[in-house]
Design a protein around this motif. Structure first.
Motif, PDB file in Angstrom:
ATOM      1  N   LEU A  65       0.828  -1.213   0.000  1.00  0.00           N
ATOM      2  CA  LEU A  65       0.000   0.000   0.000  1.00  0.00           C
ATOM      3  C   LEU A  65       0.857   1.255   0.000  1.00  0.00           C
ATOM      4  CD1 LEU A  65      -2.874  -1.003   2.459  1.00  0.00           C
ATOM      5  CD2 LEU A  65      -3.066  -0.553   0.004  1.00  0.00           C
ATOM      6  N   LEU A  66       1.943   1.227   0.763  1.00  0.00           N
ATOM      7  CA  LEU A  66       2.855   2.365   0.778  1.00  0.00           C
ATOM      8  C   LEU A  66       3.429   2.602  -0.616  1.00  0.00           C
ATOM      9  CD1 LEU A  66       4.081   2.309   4.212  1.00  0.00           C
ATOM     10  CD2 LEU A  66       5.264   3.916   2.749  1.00  0.00           C
ATOM     11  N   ALA A  67       3.835   1.530  -1.278  1.00  0.00           N
ATOM     12  CA  ALA A  67       4.404   1.669  -2.619  1.00  0.00           C
ATOM     13  C   ALA A  67       3.360   2.173  -3.614  1.00  0.00           C
ATOM     14  CB  ALA A  67       4.965   0.336  -3.092  1.00  0.00           C
ATOM     15  N   GLN A  68       2.122   1.704  -3.472  1.00  0.00           N
ATOM     16  CA  GLN A  68       1.065   2.086  -4.401  1.00  0.00           C
ATOM     17  C   GLN A  68       0.653   3.548  -4.237  1.00  0.00           C
ATOM     18  OE1 GLN A  68      -0.324   0.350  -6.892  1.00  0.00           O
ATOM     19  NE2 GLN A  68      -1.725   1.995  -7.394  1.00  0.00           N
ATOM     20  N   PHE A  69       0.540   4.004  -3.003  1.00  0.00           N
ATOM     21  CA  PHE A  69      -0.017   5.331  -2.763  1.00  0.00           C
ATOM     22  C   PHE A  69       1.021   6.353  -2.313  1.00  0.00           C
ATOM     23  CE2 PHE A  69      -3.634   2.390  -2.116  1.00  0.00           C
ATOM     24  CZ  PHE A  69      -4.418   2.834  -3.170  1.00  0.00           C
ATOM     25  N   TYR A  70       2.263   6.123  -2.634  1.00  0.00           N
ATOM     26  CA  TYR A  70       3.308   7.102  -2.324  1.00  0.00           C
ATOM     27  C   TYR A  70       2.998   8.387  -3.102  1.00  0.00           C
ATOM     28  CZ  TYR A  70       7.997   8.805  -1.262  1.00  0.00           C
ATOM     29  OH  TYR A  70       9.051   9.529  -0.786  1.00  0.00           O
ATOM     30  N   PRO A  71       3.140   9.573  -2.493  1.00  0.00           N
ATOM     31  CA  PRO A  71       2.684  10.817  -3.129  1.00  0.00           C
ATOM     32  C   PRO A  71       3.371  11.173  -4.451  1.00  0.00           C
ATOM     33  CG  PRO A  71       3.429  11.231  -0.867  1.00  0.00           C
ATOM     34  CD  PRO A  71       3.616   9.789  -1.145  1.00  0.00           C
ATOM     35  N   LYS A  72       4.580  10.733  -4.675  1.00  0.00           N
ATOM     36  CA  LYS A  72       5.269  11.085  -5.928  1.00  0.00           C
ATOM     37  C   LYS A  72       4.980  10.048  -7.007  1.00  0.00           C
ATOM     38  CE  LYS A  72       9.037  13.443  -3.582  1.00  0.00           C
ATOM     39  NZ  LYS A  72      10.472  13.484  -3.377  1.00  0.00           N
ATOM     40  N   LYS A  73       5.060  10.460  -8.259  1.00  0.00           N
ATOM     41  CA  LYS A  73       4.829   9.565  -9.393  1.00  0.00           C
ATOM     42  C   LYS A  73       6.122   8.857  -9.772  1.00  0.00           C
ATOM     43  CE  LYS A  73       0.541  10.330  -9.680  1.00  0.00           C
ATOM     44  NZ  LYS A  73      -0.285   9.358  -9.054  1.00  0.00           N
ATOM     45  N   PHE A  74       6.045   7.960 -10.772  1.00  0.00           N
ATOM     46  CA  PHE A  74       7.117   7.004 -11.011  1.00  0.00           C
ATOM     47  C   PHE A  74       8.543   7.533 -11.118  1.00  0.00           C
ATOM     48  CE2 PHE A  74       9.758   4.449 -13.947  1.00  0.00           C
ATOM     49  CZ  PHE A  74      10.203   3.568 -12.991  1.00  0.00           C
ATOM     50  N   GLU A  79      13.585   5.351  -6.084  1.00  0.00           N
ATOM     51  CA  GLU A  79      14.361   4.849  -4.947  1.00  0.00           C
ATOM     52  C   GLU A  79      13.437   4.274  -3.871  1.00  0.00           C
ATOM     53  OE1 GLU A  79      14.897   7.991  -6.197  1.00  0.00           O
ATOM     54  OE2 GLU A  79      16.671   7.411  -7.361  1.00  0.00           O
ATOM     55  N   PHE A  80      12.315   4.949  -3.655  1.00  0.00           N
ATOM     56  CA  PHE A  80      11.356   4.458  -2.662  1.00  0.00           C
ATOM     57  C   PHE A  80      10.799   3.094  -3.074  1.00  0.00           C
ATOM     58  CE2 PHE A  80       7.003   4.076  -1.068  1.00  0.00           C
ATOM     59  CZ  PHE A  80       7.252   4.108   0.294  1.00  0.00           C
ATOM     60  N   LEU A  81      10.447   2.959  -4.366  1.00  0.00           N
ATOM     61  CA  LEU A  81       9.923   1.672  -4.853  1.00  0.00           C
ATOM     62  C   LEU A  81      10.981   0.575  -4.741  1.00  0.00           C
ATOM     63  CD1 LEU A  81       7.853   2.731  -7.983  1.00  0.00           C
ATOM     64  CD2 LEU A  81       7.009   1.909  -5.786  1.00  0.00           C
ATOM     65  N   LEU A  82      12.223   0.893  -5.071  1.00  0.00           N
ATOM     66  CA  LEU A  82      13.292  -0.096  -4.920  1.00  0.00           C
ATOM     67  C   LEU A  82      13.449  -0.512  -3.459  1.00  0.00           C
ATOM     68  CD1 LEU A  82      15.963   1.280  -7.414  1.00  0.00           C
ATOM     69  CD2 LEU A  82      14.586  -0.797  -7.637  1.00  0.00           C
ATOM     70  N   GLY A  83      13.292   0.420  -2.547  1.00  0.00           N
ATOM     71  CA  GLY A  83      13.342   0.102  -1.116  1.00  0.00           C
ATOM     72  C   GLY A  83      12.208  -0.834  -0.706  1.00  0.00           C
ATOM     73  N   TYR A  88      10.553  -6.986   0.591  1.00  0.00           N
ATOM     74  CA  TYR A  88       9.774  -8.212   0.427  1.00  0.00           C
ATOM     75  C   TYR A  88      10.511  -9.475   0.874  1.00  0.00           C
ATOM     76  CZ  TYR A  88       5.687  -6.089  -1.667  1.00  0.00           C
ATOM     77  OH  TYR A  88       4.547  -5.369  -1.867  1.00  0.00           O
ATOM     78  N   PRO A  89      11.795  -9.662   0.545  1.00  0.00           N
ATOM     79  CA  PRO A  89      12.460 -10.895   1.012  1.00  0.00           C
ATOM     80  C   PRO A  89      12.598 -10.979   2.530  1.00  0.00           C
ATOM     81  CG  PRO A  89      13.715  -9.885  -0.758  1.00  0.00           C
ATOM     82  CD  PRO A  89      12.632  -8.930  -0.382  1.00  0.00           C
ATOM     83  N   LEU A  90      12.449  -9.868   3.227  1.00  0.00           N
ATOM     84  CA  LEU A  90      12.542  -9.883   4.686  1.00  0.00           C
ATOM     85  C   LEU A  90      11.293 -10.469   5.339  1.00  0.00           C
ATOM     86  CD1 LEU A  90      14.143  -6.378   5.310  1.00  0.00           C
ATOM     87  CD2 LEU A  90      15.285  -8.605   5.133  1.00  0.00           C
ATOM     88  N   PHE A  91      10.211 -10.632   4.570  1.00  0.00           N
ATOM     89  CA  PHE A  91       8.967 -11.209   5.083  1.00  0.00           C
ATOM     90  C   PHE A  91       8.805 -12.607   4.490  1.00  0.00           C
ATOM     91  CE2 PHE A  91       8.070  -6.576   4.901  1.00  0.00           C
ATOM     92  CZ  PHE A  91       7.983  -6.358   6.261  1.00  0.00           C
TER      93      PHE A  91
END
Length: 186
Positions: A65-74, A79-83, A88-91
């Protein structure tokens, strides 16, 4: 006694029925019944693993949800999306369950310090149901060797798909007793 002086009659028990053409329906009904048998023997369900899996699932959804609704566009949120992707592998997908249908705590007042792991299998295109009872902590000193039986589901169902609970309960109770008597013979 009922309030009008007549004897109270027990509530009519609805027979448990499965679709005999659907192995998932059969396995689900047997697994549900096993849970009732084990609980009747004084074991209580251990829900820690289920709760852990729910927590991991909620964390993964929160990251998505954070990745989907982050205020900035692609291009700006790259960097945020890469983070988020790196998180994901940590879960991990928790795979301790495998074929387990029930984890239990030891019965109250019991000498042993480990619960049970109840597992079942009904292979595709087969009528042979395998039930296994093992220790929840195989490394424990009070752990016992796993016990199991494999029987045809036709032993427990009528032609109409009604579970003959008495026969199935006896088989499951005997397996639990075998597991517990093995402990005494050590």
């Amino acid at each position: 006694m009922a309030s009008d002086g007549a004897a109270a009659t027990p509530a009519k028990v609805t027979p448990k029925k499965a679709n005999l053409l659907d192995p998932h329906s059969i396995k689900h009904l047997l697994d549900e019944t096993i849970s009732d048998v084990v609980k009747s023997k004084g074991y209580t369900e251990d829900t820690r693993l289920s709760n852990l899996k729910l927590g991991i699932g909620a964390a993964v959804i929160a990251v998505a949800l954070l990745a989907q609704f982050y205020p900035k566009k692609f291009p700006q949120n790259r960097e945020f999306l890469l983070g988020c992707i790196a998180l994901y592998p940590l879960f991990p997908g928790y795979t301790k369950e495998k074929d387990a249908i029930l984890f239990t705590h030891p019965p109250a007042g019991a000498f042993n310090s480990t619960g049970l792991v109840i597992s079942s299998k009904l292979p595709r295109f087969s009528d042979m149901y395998t039930l296994t009872i093992a220790s929840a902590d195989p490394q424990s000193i009070s752990a016992n060797k796993p016990v199991q039986f494999t029987k045809s589901v036709t032993k427990w169902f009528t032609k109409e798909g009604v579970l003959v609970e008495g026969l199935f309960w006896k088989d499951v109770q005997k397996l639990i007793d075998d597991y517990n008597s093995e402990r005494k013979s050590k």
